[in-house]
Design a protein around this motif. Structure first.
Motif, short mmCIF file in Angstrom:
data_model
loop_
_atom_site.label_atom_id
_atom_site.label_comp_id
_atom_site.label_asym_id
_atom_site.label_seq_id
_atom_site.Cartn_x
_atom_site.Cartn_y
_atom_site.Cartn_z
N ILE A 348 0.84 -1.19 0.00
CA ILE A 348 0.00 0.00 0.00
C ILE A 348 0.88 1.24 0.00
CG2 ILE A 348 -1.52 1.35 1.47
CD1 ILE A 348 -2.87 -1.36 2.13
N TRP A 353 -2.93 6.90 -1.04
CA TRP A 353 -3.94 5.92 -0.64
C TRP A 353 -5.35 6.43 -0.90
CZ3 TRP A 353 -5.20 1.21 0.22
CH2 TRP A 353 -6.19 0.84 1.14
N PHE A 354 -5.66 7.61 -0.38
CA PHE A 354 -7.04 8.09 -0.52
C PHE A 354 -7.37 8.47 -1.96
CE2 PHE A 354 -6.66 8.95 4.10
CZ PHE A 354 -7.72 8.16 4.50
N LEU A 363 -15.98 2.92 -4.15
CA LEU A 363 -16.89 3.44 -3.13
C LEU A 363 -18.00 4.26 -3.75
CD1 LEU A 363 -14.38 4.37 -0.29
CD2 LEU A 363 -15.70 2.29 -0.61
N ILE A 561 -19.33 6.31 3.76
CA ILE A 561 -18.98 5.01 3.19
C ILE A 561 -17.47 4.79 3.32
CG2 ILE A 561 -18.85 3.77 1.01
CD1 ILE A 561 -21.59 5.14 0.41
N LYS A 562 -17.13 3.60 3.75
CA LYS A 562 -15.72 3.32 4.04
C LYS A 562 -15.22 2.17 3.19
CE LYS A 562 -16.65 2.79 8.53
NZ LYS A 562 -16.47 2.63 9.97
N LEU A 563 -13.93 2.08 3.08
CA LEU A 563 -13.36 0.92 2.42
C LEU A 563 -13.33 -0.24 3.42
CD1 LEU A 563 -11.97 -0.05 -0.21
CD2 LEU A 563 -9.83 0.25 1.02
N LYS A 565 -11.65 -2.66 4.74
CA LYS A 565 -10.27 -3.12 4.79
C LYS A 565 -10.17 -4.57 5.26
CE LYS A 565 -8.52 0.64 7.00
NZ LYS A 565 -9.24 1.88 6.91
N THR A 574 -0.19 -5.83 8.07
CA THR A 574 -0.19 -4.53 8.74
C THR A 574 -1.55 -3.85 8.64
OG1 THR A 574 0.52 -3.38 6.77
CG2 THR A 574 2.24 -4.19 8.23
N MET A 575 -2.44 -4.35 7.82
CA MET A 575 -3.72 -3.70 7.67
C MET A 575 -4.81 -4.35 8.52
SD MET A 575 -3.58 -1.18 5.68
CE MET A 575 -5.24 -0.96 5.06
N GLN A 577 -6.90 -5.56 11.77
CA GLN A 577 -7.18 -5.07 13.09
C GLN A 577 -6.27 -5.84 14.02
OE1 GLN A 577 -11.22 -5.56 14.64
NE2 GLN A 577 -11.19 -3.36 14.38
N GLN A 578 -5.51 -5.07 14.84
CA GLN A 578 -4.48 -5.74 15.59
C GLN A 578 -5.00 -6.47 16.79
OE1 GLN A 578 -1.16 -3.40 16.03
NE2 GLN A 578 -1.65 -2.13 14.31
N TYR B 350 -12.44 11.93 -0.81
CA TYR B 350 -11.17 11.32 -0.42
C TYR B 350 -9.97 12.12 -0.89
CZ TYR B 350 -13.33 7.25 1.60
OH TYR B 350 -14.03 6.42 2.44
N GLU B 354 -7.29 13.80 1.55
CA GLU B 354 -5.86 13.52 1.43
C GLU B 354 -5.07 14.83 1.30
OE1 GLU B 354 -4.20 9.93 -0.68
OE2 GLU B 354 -3.84 11.45 -2.19
#
Lengths: 626, 556
Positions: A348, A353-354, A363, A561-563, A565, A574-575, A577-578, B350, B354
């Protein structure tokens, strides 16, 4: 067969299961896509292959390097079974690179490099997957070391292209409940109150002769006789006439679905179709209008006239209002998800990114679908007006819209079982072409009929879950499991295109339903925050402060609205949820069940005491639905 | 879409059931709910509060009041639906505390055309509309077309005058007459007295550090911090006074947190470009090293780049003015005033997000905290160094502690953390929020260069929210808690965020100022509403694992 390879001892310290790239969910969901060998898990070392009932190891290739994009190259053994591709690193410290991928997700397999390629790990194979990842393996550059496994993989990953059966027909695990019984069309129609004065159940399509992509049982306006249905079918693309999807329990406003009318360039009309639409409108006494929601952009609808299709002209259909919902076709969606994959896998780029997400338009498409469903909900719920939904064929965008609108309108579909019914009904029985869109066991990876229509709908459901965290009985984990098995070919649920094909192939008799598996481990999917209609019938007085929402109206804005992930970026450690929430969720579900049982027991005691005292229980104390 | 013609306001008359053509004749007299000590300073009647983003010019009738505490709109048809979710007993759904007012705009009565109003602006007598953009990103639009002439102007002028006061003691906390009976929980550490710091030292089991009260004497060298500082046991007060000359604002490294194993977290300001400053720094860092039982040298984090090498790479944090302009872009995105504007922004949401770079700074803070936490987890002391040692160092230090210490993830712990890092160590809230400085007269305020306004505290809350997203079961408090905290940071009835440093607060207290900590949530909320602060997923785990590492990749 090296079944149960327990002789290979493993470092017991291994506990990085959350990094295992085989699955994104926590350790016990490794079994979600793999092994639910009843309680035998402890007999295996971690990282060992665990075979399902009916699974056989077909090919073993030692001396293979898996080029993990996150953990680097790791050396080990690659096995191919009739269900999965399994890689186990030789070095016990790099077990996080253990791979177990169902062959159903494989979209294409390519050879990389030749016998004379220079550089380390330049010779091998690359496996492209449908679930947003690619796998690179490197082989030794001698003796055509990759040939055997490559050919075996080709054959087993694409059985249909090699005249072999899908794994679902070999898989034989049994579960306490038979998931094939989850959906019974009559039961579901009765739940909605059909038959009634206005709607009747018809078996005219019992032999799938009127419409081969529709189910055997439909509900149609009671006033429409079979002759009328036949004439309407002739005027609708592929005979997909308007039939009932959902009926409002109080207003009787309906959602009906169909395909486009065969208007053509000459602007053909059908008196019967016009009368039939009028009957649908008349079946709802509350409104003198009907909305026809055409999911397509208007330009596409017009263009379809050249191919003999088109849309209802408002001149021909009195009292009907046509609305275009501007949702793009399967090709646009496929391209959009492809761009998203480029963005999410393997690495990534934080700096763009955005803007990358925006450029993929994924989206934006999700927003369009949600907005379309919200319009349908608004008409049905607030204006008590019936809505007819169609696109071109009525099996892609139409299914997305009706199923989403029903999910927003009816809390039943937001329960674990109701959701299964919804998928069985709106997607499977009404003929969303899963085989064509997913391409199970088919090697033609660039087939233009493939498209992530169903995944996109699942994404919309996830967006709803995000906006209404207490409205669903299940968590995103169910959604991810469904997506996993959409591809896996372990269960029969998503195989074939239509009910007719499934009946012909005896899917119910010869394969296991995904719902058998899911319903045998329900507690993994329950949402501890769920607050549904069953939990508000207790004696608290209704107030706007404390009543679950019946109708969900999400905000269809890119701000909200979200990606997703956890689905699209899940292979990247790394993406994730930890702090995997699943363990805590299960604790809370158990606690909740405990408390509800205690409350029910207390209520029972109370009632018994009242009874002993000769008192009638107060009317407000309604029974607990626990 | 808004019609191009001047909007026709006759539609409002339909909103009003009992109005029979006569303006305000039949209106019942509306009264605002006033607190003890609160006075009305401006009124407008027959005002329409426009529905947010309504292009159809829908709204509600009522009266608009400006008091010395708040802007308050009283609708004639108040209903219980107005306050859904959380109910604040001091600030209603249509109220804004004056310090929460961000910007005022004169409008043509609708939502589209507008002109910025600043103190001493010319306000026309026939003011048609007023738009209030609050610091918490709430937007209120009022229309005065039906009001008696001059009413709108009166309210606007009262607001311009009272919402941007020139003297600190004009803030309502100085006027509020309601007696206050503190009921703070015992596990909340206010970090006001030396004993409070002692408690923290003992909680962290750090024996190699000592408390000094030198900063409370006439030898004070770190004027913006409280009287109590924690320093290496081996360092003498005399050395501190000497070294302080080489650090900005006298901010020598001070202890804020530590582990029983020996590693500690310290905060300091940047070095001044004096000749011996490097020497002074290394002498102090040597003392820090000696406070480590294993004598490990500390790791220094330069949050804004190293002041000597002056290399600023992508990972460092920007100047406060850059941060503030990033925030302004973000706020623009979050406060659309028209529906068409909303959708235009929405389609590029977005990329605008950003380009604001706000989330990049959030990610950088988290990355610094992550770095600090990993060093501390390896039992290495970390010194966080930045500017005056009161802004980003507070953010990073707090985040590091959130990552390492389960105590701070509880509500009481989080509040203690804010008391320690932001209040006791003197984050200049007045300056950053744009309030007048305590003690300054009107003339002084006008003469002094305006202090840098910057949403550093918001940056911290945002970072905390990001951690909540990544660790949903790790925090006792919810998103609602964080948003409420930010709302209340702009409520000038509470003293918590009202001062630049402990010294200013003590000065005010010596003049009979009543401290009213925000942490007494019962002052504003019922128990039912306080319950919204508690995360149902929170699992109170035994504090066995001191370190919970995180890796921050994406934002949101």
């Amino acid at each position: 067969m090296d079944k149960h390879n327990s002789s290979e001892l493993l470092n017991s310290d291994y506990s990085v299961s959350k990094n295992a790239s085989s699955d994104s969910l926590d350790s016990d969901s490794k079994s979600s896509s793999l092994n639910s060998k009843h309680g035998q898990d402890s007999a295996h070392g971690l990282g060992d292959i665990q075979l399902l009932d009916g699974e056989k190891v077909m090919s073993v290739s030692r001396d293979v390097t898996y080029l993990c994009p996150y953990n680097g190259p790791s050396h080990g053994v690659l096995k191919v079974t009739n269900y999965q591709l399994h890689f186990r690193p030789t070095d016990a410290t790099s077990l996080q690179t253990t791979l177990s991928v169902s062959l159903g997700v494989v979209s294409r397999i390519e050879k990389v490099g030749g016998a004379s390629s220079k550089g380390e790990n330049s010779y091998g194979i690359e496996v492209f997957c449908k679930d947003m990842r690619n796998l690179r393996f490197a082989h030794r550059q001698e003796n055509h070391s990759r040939r055997g496994i490559f050919e075996k993989l080709q054959q087993l990953a694409f059985p249909l292209s090699h005249r072999l059966p899908l794994f679902a027909f070999s898989y034989s695990e049994s579960f306490p409940e038979d998931g094939w019984n989850v959906y019974e069309p009559f039961v579901e129609l009765r739940r909605m109150g059909v038959n009634n004065d206005m709607w009747r159940i018809t078996r005219i399509n019992d032999k799938y002769e009127i419409c081969d992509s529709y189910p055997a049982v439909w509900a149609v306006p009671a006033a429409a006789n079979d002759d009328l249905l036949r004439s309407v079918a002739a005027y609708r693309s592929r005979g997909r006439i308007p039939v009932l999807a959902w009926i409002h329990p109080s207003s009787q406003a309906t959602i009906t679905r169909c395909s486009q009318p065969l208007v053509g360039v000459s602007g053909k009309r059908s008196r019967e179709d016009e009368r039939y639409i009028q009957l649908i409108m008349d079946a709802n006494a509350q409104a003198h209008k009907l909305f026809i929601m055409d999911a397509r952009p208007s330009a596409n609808a017009i263009a379809n006239k050249a191919k003999g299709g088109g849309y209802e002209s408002e001149d021909a259909y009195q009292n009907a209002e046509l609305v275009f919902l501007d949702i793009h076709n399967i090709h646009v969606m496929r391209e959009s998800l492809r761009k998203l994959k480029e963005l999410c896998f393997p690495q990534i780029d934080q700096t763009r990114w955005f803007s990358g997400i925006e450029a993929s338009c994924w989206l934006k498409h999700i927003k369009c679908i949600l907005a379309g469903a919200v319009r349908i909900v608004d008409k049905v719920e607030n204006h008590k007006t019936s809505v007819l939904v169609h696109c071109s064929d009525g099996w892609d965008r139409t299914a997305q819209l009706t199923a989403l609108a029903m999910l927003m309108l009816d809390p039943y579909y937001r329960t674990l079982r109701g959701f299964q019914v919804l998928i069985e009904k709106e997607w499977l029985s009404f003929g969303h072409k899963f085989q064509l869109r997913i391409g199970h066991g088919d090697e033609r990876h660039s087939d233009a009929d493939r498209s992530p229509v169903f995944v996109q709908w699942v994404d919309c459901v996830w967006q709803l879950q995000q906006q209404f965290p207490t409205a669903f009985e299940f968590t995103e984990r169910l959604l991810i499991t469904i997506v996993d098995h959409l591809y896996s070919c372990r269960f029969g649920t998503f195989l074939f295109n239509t009910e007719r094909e499934r009946v012909k192939e005896e899917v119910k008799a010869k394969t296991v339903s995904l719902w058998s598996y899911i319903n045998s481990r329900q507690n993994l999917y329950l949402n501890p925050l769920y607050w549904g209609p069953s939990s508000f019938s207790t004696n608290s007085p209704p107030s706007p402060y404390s009543r679950p929402q019946m109708v969900l109206v999400p905000v269809a804005s890119l701000r909200i609205i979200k990606l997703w992930k956890a689905l699209y970026c899940r292979w990247n450690p790394t993406m994730r949820q930890q702090d995997p929430i699943y363990q805590r969720t299960r604790e809370l579900v158990a606690l909740r069940a405990q408390l509800e049982a205690a409350a029910a027991a207390a209520a029972g005691d109370h009632a018994a005491r009242q009874h002993r005292l000769g008192l009638t229980p107060p009317r407000v104390a309604s029974p607990h639905h626990v | 879409m808004n019609e191009k013609v001047v909007p026709n306001f006759t539609s409002y008359i339909n909103v009003l059931p009992m109005n029979n053509g006569d303006k305000n004749g039949s209106l019942p007299e509306l009264k605002p709910k006033l607190l003890n000590g609160e006075q009305v300073v401006g009124v407008a009647e027959s005002v329409v509060l426009l529905a947010p983003l309504s292009e159809r010019e829908r709204g509600r009738f009522g009266s608009l009041f400006v008091t010395n505490y708040k802007l308050t709109f009283v609708p004639i048809d108040a209903s219980s639906n107005d306050e859904y979710g959380q109910r604040n007993q001091l600030v209603g759904a249509f109220d804004v505390p004056l310090t929460g007012v961000g910007a005022l705009w004169q409008t043509d009565g609708g939502l589209t055309r507008r002109r910025r109003l600043v103190p001493r602006s010319d306000v026309p007598a026939k003011l048609k509309g007023l738009q209030v953009v609050c610091k918490n990103m709430k937007v209120l639009s009022f229309n005065f077309t039906n009001s008696p002439i001059g009413n709108g102007r009166q309210v606007a002028i009262a607001l311009l005058h009272h919402a941007f006061p020139k003297r600190h003691d004009l803030l309502f906390a100085f006027e509020y007459r309601e007696p206050y009976y503190p009921t703070l929980p015992s596990d909340l550490n206010m970090f006001q007295r030396p004993g409070d710091w002692k408690r923290e030292l003992e909680r962290c089991e750090c024996p190699h550090w000592r408390i000094t009260c030198i900063n409370g004497t006439s030898d004070a060298f770190m004027l913006t911090a409280g009287e109590t500082l924690i320093v290496p046991s081996s360092v003498l007060d005399y050395n501190l006074i000497e070294s302080a000359r080489h650090f900005r604002s006298g901010r020598v490294p001070v202890w804020v947190w530590g582990r029983a194993e020996g590693a500690a977290l310290l905060r300091s300001g940047e070095l001044l470009p004096t000749e011996q400053s490097a020497t002074a720094e290394s002498v102090l860092l040597e003392q820090v090293r000696r406070s480590h039982p294993k004598l490990k040298p500390p790791h220094v984090l330069y949050l804004c780049g190293n002041s000597f090498s002056s290399i600023s790479n992508a990972g460092t944090l920007p100047s406060l003015s850059t941060l503030n302009s990033a925030y302004k872009k973000l706020a623009d995105l979050c406060t659309p005033t028209t529906l068409s504007g909303f959708w235009i922004q929405d389609s590029q949401y977005y990329s605008i997000l950003e380009s604001s770079r706000w989330l990049r700074y959030v990610a950088n803070c988290l990355a610094f905290a992550d770095d600090a936490a990993s060093h501390l987890a390896n039992n290495q002391t970390v010194v966080v160094q930045e500017g005056d040692g009161v802004d980003y160092s507070a953010v990073v230090s707090c985040l590091t502690q959130l990552l390492l210490d389960v105590h701070f993830r509880t509500i009481a712990g989080f509040q203690s953390l804010i008391q320690k890092e932001w209040i006791a160590l003197g984050h200049p809230f007045c300056d950053r929020f744009g309030l007048p400085r305590p003690g300054n007269t009107k003339e002084e305020s006008e003469r002094e260069p305006t202090a840098q306004i910057a949403p550093v505290f918001l940056l911290f809350l945002d970072c905390t929210w990001q951690l909540q997203r990544q660790f949903p079961a790790a925090f006792q408090f919810t998103e609602t808690y964080l948003t409420t905290l930010w709302d209340c940071a702009h409520n000038h009835l509470f003293d918590t965020f009202l001062f630049n440093c402990p010294r200013d607060r003590e000065l005010a207290v010596s003049k009979n100022f009543v401290q009213r900590p925000l942490w007494d949530w019962g002052e504003q909320f019922s128990e039912q509403d306080i319950a919204l602060f508690y995360n149902p997923l929170f699992a109170r785990r035994p504090p066995a694992t001191p370190v919970q590492r995180l890796y921050t990749k994406t934002k949101r």
